[in-house]
Design a protein around this motif. Structure first.
Motif, PDB file in Angstrom:
ATOM      1  N   ASP A   1      -2.056 -19.583 150.749  1.00  0.00           N
ATOM      2  CA  ASP A   1      -1.295 -19.344 149.763  1.00  0.00           C
ATOM      3  C   ASP A   1      -2.130 -18.908 148.684  1.00  0.00           C
ATOM      4  O   ASP A   1      -2.865 -19.707 147.834  1.00  0.00           O
TER       5      ASP A   1
ATOM      6  N   GLU B   1      -1.473 -17.645 145.861  1.00  0.00           N
ATOM      7  CA  GLU B   1      -1.300 -17.881 144.756  1.00  0.00           C
ATOM      8  C   GLU B   1      -1.619 -19.245 144.104  1.00  0.00           C
ATOM      9  O   GLU B   1      -2.201 -19.848 142.987  1.00  0.00           O
ATOM     10  N   HIS B   2      -1.541 -20.320 145.091  1.00  0.00           N
ATOM     11  CA  HIS B   2      -1.864 -21.578 144.832  1.00  0.00           C
ATOM     12  C   HIS B   2      -3.735 -21.780 144.673  1.00  0.00           C
ATOM     13  O   HIS B   2      -4.205 -22.277 143.733  1.00  0.00           O
ATOM     14  N   VAL B   3      -4.128 -20.818 145.515  1.00  0.00           N
ATOM     15  CA  VAL B   3      -5.772 -20.631 145.279  1.00  0.00           C
ATOM     16  C   VAL B   3      -6.221 -20.029 144.096  1.00  0.00           C
ATOM     17  O   VAL B   3      -7.003 -20.741 143.253  1.00  0.00           O
TER      18      VAL B   3
ATOM     19  N   GLY C   1      -4.507 -20.360 141.432  1.00  0.00           N
ATOM     20  CA  GLY C   1      -3.829 -21.247 140.263  1.00  0.00           C
ATOM     21  C   GLY C   1      -4.940 -22.395 140.243  1.00  0.00           C
ATOM     22  O   GLY C   1      -5.123 -23.059 138.975  1.00  0.00           O
ATOM     23  N   ALA C   2      -5.495 -22.863 141.184  1.00  0.00           N
ATOM     24  CA  ALA C   2      -6.548 -23.864 141.189  1.00  0.00           C
ATOM     25  C   ALA C   2      -7.791 -23.453 140.714  1.00  0.00           C
ATOM     26  O   ALA C   2      -8.827 -24.415 140.481  1.00  0.00           O
ATOM     27  N   SER C   3      -8.131 -22.209 140.670  1.00  0.00           N
ATOM     28  CA  SER C   3      -9.625 -21.802 140.437  1.00  0.00           C
ATOM     29  C   SER C   3      -9.825 -21.994 138.829  1.00  0.00           C
ATOM     30  O   SER C   3      -9.063 -22.073 138.030  1.00  0.00           O
ATOM     31  N   PRO C   4     -11.053 -22.390 138.538  1.00  0.00           N
ATOM     32  CA  PRO C   4     -11.628 -22.824 137.119  1.00  0.00           C
ATOM     33  C   PRO C   4     -11.683 -21.432 136.324  1.00  0.00           C
ATOM     34  O   PRO C   4     -11.849 -21.714 135.128  1.00  0.00           O
TER      35      PRO C   4
ATOM     36  N   ASN D   1      -2.935 -18.228 135.641  1.00  0.00           N
ATOM     37  CA  ASN D   1      -3.161 -19.646 136.106  1.00  0.00           C
ATOM     38  C   ASN D   1      -3.562 -20.690 135.002  1.00  0.00           C
ATOM     39  O   ASN D   1      -3.484 -20.250 133.716  1.00  0.00           O
ATOM     40  N   ASP D   2      -3.848 -21.819 135.388  1.00  0.00           N
ATOM     41  CA  ASP D   2      -3.825 -22.937 134.035  1.00  0.00           C
ATOM     42  C   ASP D   2      -5.224 -22.397 133.500  1.00  0.00           C
ATOM     43  O   ASP D   2      -5.162 -22.635 132.129  1.00  0.00           O
ATOM     44  N   ALA D   3      -6.371 -22.140 134.195  1.00  0.00           N
ATOM     45  CA  ALA D   3      -7.473 -21.720 133.492  1.00  0.00           C
ATOM     46  C   ALA D   3      -7.368 -20.939 132.293  1.00  0.00           C
ATOM     47  O   ALA D   3      -7.925 -20.719 131.586  1.00  0.00           O
TER      48      ALA D   3
END
Length: 474
Positions: free
Chosen positions: A4, A6-8, A10-13, A29-31
């Motif tokens: 996934d 998109e998940h990868v 999204g979790a990236s810094p 993404n959140d970063a």
């Protein structure tokens, strides 16, 4: 295993944001939200320049817009080593922020659908510019960015010039002679648009059948170029069954890398119209020559009918000799399409037609000079009369005499031909009691008195004839 992505991401810094081809933000993404201090609802569905406004015309706006436009136009990644793009804080204030950004195209079904932007906040590093080493790093980074942009622009310009060049050009690589490039003129010549990536034998089998693969092999093997001059090539355009003939001037030029042949450049021009025009001209000249010869034959027949008696036999022989000289001069001019004729050719051929075996006792020497047709005919007739007199009364009437013929060009305001005929070793010569047609012809020279001069001198050791004629006037 299914990943996934998109998940990868999204979790990236590292901050990531995805734009569509209208530059509308479709995902982040959140970063990215942390770096820009925004909420997901604040950005999703907004255009990039609406979500992060900047003044049009400013360096920040131009750099970001140009980078995104290049990706949309070329479908290739683009990088911004350094860009200042200020971000509004939660309290409404604005901070100067510096970023390094990479824009990567995302294709679906062969079409560009999205742009992935990866940004790195380098504000703190930028603030270290006050330190000497840091300043040098940033200058070099900006210089590299400017140089890369310049190189890209120059490459595009050169490719545009290559494709628009009027002469046909193609680049072959490797021992298989595979097309790496071909401009529009080349594609139009061969009648095919899909040659790039194919070998010559695959793309143009009719060319291979004419032996050009062997020629290319020899160029690749020896590193020596091959020049084609008005070479006839038969080509079969795509969608047609019949070949068409083209005449080409071209060169197969080897491409060298460290003195090793890596490929071959094909460059040339289609000269079919020129060759066909010359063929038509040659046909017309040949027809003209044929008709003039027929006319001369008629004149010769009339002369034979007119000079039947013994008293007129000598006149007939002289007349026929002069007619043959005129025909010789005519042949010389038709060989050159009735253009300028070289003095050396006029003198040698006229002397050979009259002196025949005695030609070996005539020495020729002079500059390379070209005469217009009428002047060349006049000089041919003069040489005939001089040779005739030498055979009868002068240096060629015995076994020991010889003739030296010299000519050169002088310049004194206008170019002029200086011509001299000198006999020696023959019997003593005296002026004729009554000048005949030949003597008058020689004395007149090849031009009128206002533009030239001619002189006949009966010297103790042999006749001397000298002449001067202005070339421009002639």
């Amino acid at each position: 295993m299914s990943i996934d992505f998109e998940h990868v991401l999204g979790a990236s810094p590292n901050p990531y944001v995805i734009l569509d081809t209208d530059l509308v933000i479709v995902w982040m993404n959140d970063a990215y939200l942390r770096a820009t201090m925004r909420g997901r609802g604040d950005l999703a569905g907004q255009k990039m320049f609406d979500a992060f406004p900047s003044e049009e015309g400013s360096e920040s706006h131009q750099l970001l817009k140009s980078s995104l436009d290049r990706v949309l136009k070329t479908g290739e990644p683009d990088e911004l080593a350094l860009i200042r793009y200020d971000i509004e804080n939660l309290d409404g204030s604005t901070d100067a922020r510096y970023w390094s950004a990479t824009h990567t195209p995302i294709h679906e079904g062969g079409q560009l659908r999205y742009i992935l932007q990866h940004t790195v906040d380098v504000t703190e590093v930028e603030k270290l510019r006050q330190h000497k080493d840091a300043m040098g790093i940033f200058r070099r980074a900006k210089s590299v960015q400017d140089e890369n942009r310049t190189l890209r622009d120059e490459t595009r310009r050169l490719l545009a010039l290559f494709h628009q060049a009027p002469g046909f050009t193609a680049v072959l690589m490797g021992t298989e002679h595979r097309f790496a490039m071909a401009n529009e003129a080349y594609r139009e010549l061969v009648g095919r648009a899909d040659v790039v990536g194919r070998t010559v034998e695959e793309a143009l089998p009719e060319v291979a059948d004419q032996g050009f693969i062997e020629v290319l092999d020899n160029v690749y093997r020896t590193g020596e170029p091959y020049f084609g001059r008005r070479e006839e090539v038969f080509l079969v355009p795509e969608g047609e069954s019949e070949s068409r003939s083209r005449f080409l001037n071209f060169v197969f030029q080897p491409v060298l890398d460290d003195d090793v042949v890596r490929g071959i450049i094909i460059q040339g021009n289609d000269v079919t119209d020129e060759v066909l025009s010359l063929e038509r001209q040659q046909s017309l000249v040949n027809e003209l020559n044929h008709r003039v010869k027929n006319t001369l034959a008629i004149v010769q027949g009339l002369a034979m009918q007119s000079f039947r008696t013994a008293e007129t036999e000598r006149g007939r022989v002289v007349f026929e000799a002069r007619l043959r000289t005129l025909a010789t001069a005519h042949n010389l001019l038709t060989e050159g399409f009735w253009g300028a004729a070289e003095v050396a050719d006029v003198v040698r051929q006229s002397a050979q037609a009259t002196a025949r075996d005695a030609l070996a006792r005539i020495d020729f020497s002079g500059d390379l000079v070209r005469l217009p047709p009428q002047t060349a005919v006049s000089l041919a007739m003069i040489i005939h009369e001089l040779c005739t007199n030498a055979m009868k009364y002068g240096a060629l009437s015995n076994e020991s005499g010889s003739i030296a013929i010299r000519w050169h060009v002088v310049e004194n305001g206008a170019k002029a031909l200086v011509f001299e005929w000198k006999e020696q070793g023959g019997p003593a010569v005296t002026p004729p009691e009554r000048p005949g047609f030949g003597t008058r012809l020689i004395s007149r020279g090849v031009s009128d008195r206002s533009t030239g001069s001619a002189e006949v001198a009966y010297e103790p050791d042999g006749l001397r004839f000298s002449m001067r004629a202005e070339l421009e006037a002639a």
